[in-house]
Design a protein around this motif. Structure first.
Motif, PDB file in Angstrom:
ATOM      1  N   GLN A 258       0.665  -1.310   0.058  1.00 40.06           N
ATOM      2  CA  GLN A 258       0.125   0.143   0.106  1.00 40.06           C
ATOM      3  C   GLN A 258       0.775   1.277  -0.209  1.00 40.06           C
ATOM      4  O   GLN A 258       0.599   2.189  -0.705  1.00 40.06           O
ATOM      5  CB  GLN A 258      -0.982   0.132   1.213  1.00 40.06           C
ATOM      6  CG  GLN A 258      -2.039  -1.126   1.075  1.00 40.06           C
ATOM      7  CD  GLN A 258      -2.448  -1.499   2.434  1.00 40.06           C
ATOM      8  OE1 GLN A 258      -2.329  -0.744   3.421  1.00 40.06           O
ATOM      9  NE2 GLN A 258      -3.169  -2.538   2.560  1.00 40.06           N
ATOM     10  N   SER A 259       1.893   1.335   0.614  1.00 38.56           N
ATOM     11  CA  SER A 259       2.968   2.478   0.691  1.00 38.56           C
ATOM     12  C   SER A 259       3.557   2.655  -0.468  1.00 38.56           C
ATOM     13  O   SER A 259       3.615   3.904  -1.175  1.00 38.56           O
ATOM     14  CB  SER A 259       3.878   2.163   1.648  1.00 38.56           C
ATOM     15  OG  SER A 259       3.529   2.254   3.278  1.00 38.56           O
ATOM     16  N   LEU A 260       3.818   1.545  -1.295  1.00 36.49           N
ATOM     17  CA  LEU A 260       4.505   1.763  -2.492  1.00 36.49           C
ATOM     18  C   LEU A 260       3.423   2.005  -3.657  1.00 36.49           C
ATOM     19  O   LEU A 260       3.685   2.908  -4.529  1.00 36.49           O
ATOM     20  CB  LEU A 260       5.118   0.459  -3.060  1.00 36.49           C
ATOM     21  CG  LEU A 260       6.474   0.072  -2.090  1.00 36.49           C
ATOM     22  CD1 LEU A 260       7.021  -1.331  -2.646  1.00 36.49           C
ATOM     23  CD2 LEU A 260       7.481   1.114  -2.688  1.00 36.49           C
ATOM     24  N   ALA A 261       2.189   1.603  -3.474  1.00 37.81           N
ATOM     25  CA  ALA A 261       1.065   2.015  -4.401  1.00 37.81           C
ATOM     26  C   ALA A 261       1.036   3.393  -4.327  1.00 37.81           C
ATOM     27  O   ALA A 261       0.894   4.171  -5.705  1.00 37.81           O
ATOM     28  CB  ALA A 261      -0.040   1.220  -3.975  1.00 37.81           C
ATOM     29  N   LYS A 262       1.050   3.945  -3.226  1.00 37.79           N
ATOM     30  CA  LYS A 262       0.543   5.284  -3.121  1.00 37.79           C
ATOM     31  C   LYS A 262       2.011   6.276  -3.610  1.00 37.79           C
ATOM     32  O   LYS A 262       1.554   7.287  -4.321  1.00 37.79           O
ATOM     33  CB  LYS A 262       0.568   5.621  -1.635  1.00 37.79           C
ATOM     34  CG  LYS A 262       0.071   7.286  -1.087  1.00 37.79           C
ATOM     35  CD  LYS A 262      -0.187   7.371   0.302  1.00 37.79           C
ATOM     36  CE  LYS A 262      -0.482   8.646   0.722  1.00 37.79           C
ATOM     37  NZ  LYS A 262      -0.785   9.093   1.885  1.00 37.79           N
TER      38      LYS A 262
END
Length: 340
Positions: A258-262
């Motif tokens: 989720q952090s990388l997707a953001k």
């Protein structure tokens, strides 16, 4: 970094093999404490994990490849190239790919090699196969990747015990007449060696392999390198993140995905997440997530895939791939080796 474009192979099928044994993280509350376990589950999204229970990489690789070839109607003598990606080989030598080659009955004409890589290994393997197909006229290849990483984790290691699953994915790739491209960005930073390592188990230091991971440094490295790598892979193919149908990042844990997707700027509907029931399966994580996504789906239209693997080394590898959907995808579970 190495960034390039070549003709893309067609993705024909994926079979992931894993042990029947499934360890529930909540069952570890008696060992590590309920509060600590609940905190890890909330952060990682990992609830259960397959654990090898005596199965070797070659056991799961052969089962996955045999199921895959049967499902596609591929004969052993039609395989031009076999690549096995693993950090937990059956033996120091020979390479595990030769064990798999022999057990599958592949012909002497099948080129065979191992890549000793971790979570970036699927995309690195895909780059090797794509390049050899484009340059050498190869028609069919098997890319097999996975680890039995739990064999390297102590039972009382709270930091690692709840994170990793054991699995092997076999992916069938075939040269295609479609004019589809695949773009890669590959990179490395050897300063990361001390932070994700098994110091024992090699020639430098004998003993059983024992995994050590500095989770904070892994997260920092990933947030620093993955988004730029993805941007370079997109740029070399002339596309943007919004053009991607599905984005499959290495399935380390939910928080990291989720952090990388953001950071990359992805929409929620693009991001594939498959860690809940499998955990971090290393080189198998990207194809396992694709297998989980594509099972039961059929389409004559190609899709745009963005893949990115990253981890031990430090290493990272991203790919932008236009391909047809696979016609055969399965997840199979294998009994304890003594019961096979």
């Amino acid at each position: 970094m190495v960034t390039f474009v070549t003709r893309g192979p067609a993705l024909r099928g994926i079979v992931t093999a894993m042990p029947q044994r499934q360890d529930a993280n909540r069952d570890l509350a008696t060992l590590f404490g309920e509060e600590a376990v609940d905190k890890i589950i909330r952060a990682t999204g990992i609830e259960t994990r397959p654990v090898s229970d005596g199965l070797l990489i070659s056991d799961m690789a052969v089962a996955a490849a045999e199921n895959l070839m049967e499902g596609l109607g591929w004969t052993s003598d039609s395989i031009d190239l076999l690549v096995v990606v693993t950090q937990t080989p059956d033996y120091p030598l020979p390479a595990t790919s030769y064990v798999v080659h022999g057990r599958l009955g592949l012909p002497m004409t099948t080129a065979t090699l191992d890549l000793r890589l971790g979570c970036s290994g699927f995309v690195y393997g895909l780059s090797v196969i794509s390049s050899m197909m484009a340059a050498g006229g190869l028609k069919r290849a098997l890319l097999i990747g996975g680890d039995v990483i739990n064999t390297m984790i102590a039972e009382d290691d709270r930091a690692l015990r709840l994170l990793f699953g054991d699995a092997v994915a076999a992916t069938a790739l075939e040269a295609s007449d479609d004019d589809h491209q695949i773009g890669f960005d590959l990179g490395a930073d050897g300063s990361g060696v001390p932070h994700l390592i098994s110091e024992t188990g090699g020639v430098a230091k004998s003993g059983n392999p024992q995994l050590y991971m500095d989770g904070a440094r892994v997260l920092s490295f990933s947030l620093r390198q993955v988004a730029p790598s993805v941007a370079r892979a997109l740029a070399v193919t002339g596309q943007t993140a919004s053009d991607m149908d599905h984005v499959i990042l290495h399935q380390a844990n939910a928080m990291m995905i989720q952090s990388l997707a953001k950071k990359i700027g992805l929409r929620d509907d693009q991001v594939v997440e498959a860690v809940r029931d499998y955990g971090n399966t290393g080189p198998a994580s990207i194809p396992l997530a694709m297998c989980d996504l594509f099972r039961g789906r059929a389409s004559q239209y190609p899709v745009n895939l963005l893949l990115s693997g990253f981890g031990v080394g430090w290493s990272w590898a991203s790919a932008v791939w236009r391909t047809s959907l696979p016609t055969y995808c399965e997840i199979i579970r294998l009994p304890h080796k003594d019961q096979v």
